[in-house]
Motif scaffolding. Structure first.
Motif, mmCIF file in Angstrom:
data_model
loop_
_atom_site.group_PDB
_atom_site.id
_atom_site.type_symbol
_atom_site.label_atom_id
_atom_site.label_comp_id
_atom_site.label_asym_id
_atom_site.label_seq_id
_atom_site.Cartn_x
_atom_site.Cartn_y
_atom_site.Cartn_z
ATOM 1 N N UNK A 69 0.804 -1.111 0.014
ATOM 2 C CA UNK A 69 -0.002 0.040 0.144
ATOM 3 C C UNK A 69 0.962 1.236 0.021
ATOM 4 N N UNK A 70 0.554 2.185 -0.934
ATOM 5 C CA UNK A 70 1.497 3.263 -0.957
ATOM 6 C C UNK A 70 0.567 4.610 -1.018
ATOM 7 N N UNK A 71 1.407 5.920 -1.016
ATOM 8 C CA UNK A 71 0.671 7.004 -0.786
ATOM 9 C C UNK A 71 -0.251 7.337 -2.121
ATOM 10 N N UNK A 72 -1.048 7.873 -2.073
ATOM 11 C CA UNK A 72 -2.056 8.182 -3.126
ATOM 12 C C UNK A 72 -1.430 9.153 -4.250
ATOM 13 N N UNK A 73 -0.693 9.952 -4.116
ATOM 14 C CA UNK A 73 0.162 10.808 -4.954
ATOM 15 C C UNK A 73 1.847 10.530 -4.848
ATOM 16 N N UNK A 74 2.139 9.600 -4.420
ATOM 17 C CA UNK A 74 3.563 9.320 -4.269
ATOM 18 C C UNK A 74 3.983 8.641 -5.811
ATOM 19 N N UNK A 75 5.109 8.976 -6.231
ATOM 20 C CA UNK A 75 5.653 7.944 -7.068
ATOM 21 C C UNK A 75 5.590 8.695 -8.520
ATOM 22 N N UNK A 76 6.024 8.002 -9.501
ATOM 23 C CA UNK A 76 5.979 8.521 -10.818
ATOM 24 C C UNK A 76 5.292 7.454 -11.699
ATOM 25 N N UNK A 77 4.133 7.880 -12.494
ATOM 26 C CA UNK A 77 3.369 6.938 -13.297
ATOM 27 C C UNK A 77 4.372 6.634 -14.673
ATOM 28 N N UNK A 78 4.547 5.543 -15.280
ATOM 29 C CA UNK A 78 5.061 5.092 -16.378
ATOM 30 C C UNK A 78 4.182 4.075 -16.983
ATOM 31 N N UNK A 79 4.453 3.782 -18.187
ATOM 32 C CA UNK A 79 3.949 2.296 -18.932
ATOM 33 C C UNK A 79 4.967 1.701 -19.902
ATOM 34 N N UNK A 80 4.781 0.447 -19.428
ATOM 35 C CA UNK A 80 5.814 -0.597 -19.582
ATOM 36 C C UNK A 80 5.083 -1.764 -20.491
ATOM 37 N N UNK A 81 5.274 -2.008 -21.829
ATOM 38 C CA UNK A 81 4.864 -3.064 -22.454
ATOM 39 C C UNK A 81 3.302 -2.941 -22.438
ATOM 40 N N UNK A 82 2.735 -1.694 -22.394
ATOM 41 C CA UNK A 82 1.383 -1.444 -22.340
ATOM 42 C C UNK A 82 0.662 -1.498 -21.207
ATOM 43 N N UNK A 83 1.228 -1.700 -19.889
ATOM 44 C CA UNK A 83 0.697 -1.939 -18.710
ATOM 45 C C UNK A 83 1.209 -0.480 -17.877
ATOM 46 N N UNK A 84 0.229 -0.033 -17.239
ATOM 47 C CA UNK A 84 0.473 1.077 -16.315
ATOM 48 C C UNK A 84 1.366 0.883 -15.089
ATOM 49 N N UNK A 85 2.608 1.406 -14.638
ATOM 50 C CA UNK A 85 3.158 1.005 -13.551
ATOM 51 C C UNK A 85 3.662 2.366 -12.889
ATOM 52 N N UNK A 86 4.061 2.019 -11.722
ATOM 53 C CA UNK A 86 4.336 3.213 -10.791
ATOM 54 C C UNK A 86 5.769 2.873 -10.431
ATOM 55 N N UNK A 87 6.647 3.859 -10.400
ATOM 56 C CA UNK A 87 8.059 3.758 -9.614
ATOM 57 C C UNK A 87 8.088 4.642 -8.364
ATOM 58 N N UNK A 88 8.356 3.974 -7.306
ATOM 59 C CA UNK A 88 8.151 4.582 -5.911
ATOM 60 C C UNK A 88 9.391 4.364 -5.315
ATOM 61 N N UNK A 89 9.665 5.141 -4.264
ATOM 62 C CA UNK A 89 11.011 5.082 -3.453
ATOM 63 C C UNK A 89 10.453 4.073 -2.275
ATOM 64 N N UNK A 90 11.146 3.464 -1.826
ATOM 65 C CA UNK A 90 10.754 2.460 -0.710
ATOM 66 C C UNK A 90 10.249 3.310 0.526
ATOM 67 N N UNK A 91 10.555 4.816 0.674
ATOM 68 C CA UNK A 91 9.981 5.392 1.864
ATOM 69 C C UNK A 91 8.498 5.940 1.366
ATOM 70 N N UNK A 92 8.211 5.689 0.047
ATOM 71 C CA UNK A 92 6.722 6.180 -0.447
ATOM 72 C C UNK A 92 5.696 4.948 -0.205
ATOM 73 N N UNK A 93 6.419 3.714 0.388
ATOM 74 C CA UNK A 93 5.459 2.710 0.612
ATOM 75 C C UNK A 93 5.037 2.617 2.000
ATOM 76 N N UNK A 94 3.813 2.565 2.341
ATOM 77 C CA UNK A 94 3.214 2.570 3.701
ATOM 78 C C UNK A 94 3.210 1.463 4.322
#
Length: 98
Positions: A69-94
């Motif tokens: 579970x991570x913060x609502x607005x944390x990290x960066x959104x990316x698309x990889x192979x047509x799938x939505x992904x999020x890159x987070x720092x470990x500190x963004x994970x709750x």
């Protein structure tokens, strides 16, 4: 799950968000604009850990396959192979779902 062709750096983690609920508990269908941003996802790739002052790498507390579970607005959104992904720092994970 297919092999991820992405290697995050340092203490970054790649998470595939779970889909937002399409209906409410009462059965009302929600349009895309009204859905809550997902705050839960599955870890698909982890970095080697943050470089410490000692020159060693710190261990990450999550591994591939963990549900987090991570913060609502944390990290960066990316698309990889047509799938939505999020890159987070470990500190963004709750929390890690057990």
């Amino acid at each position: 799950m297919a092999k991820m062709n992405l290697r995050p750096l340092d203490d970054r983690i790649v998470v595939e968000p779970v889909e937002a609920e399409e209906t409410t508990a009462g059965g009302i269908v929600l349009p895309d604009s009204a859905r809550e941003k997902p705050q839960r996802g599955t870890v698909v790739a982890v970095g080697p850990g943050k470089m410490l002052d000692s020159g060693n790498r710190g261990e990450l507390s999550v591994t591939v396959g963990d549900v987090v579970i991570y913060g609502k607005y944390g990290g960066s959104n990316i698309e990889v192979d047509g799938r939505e992904m999020k890159i987070l720092r470990e500190s963004d994970i709750l929390a890690k779902v057990l």
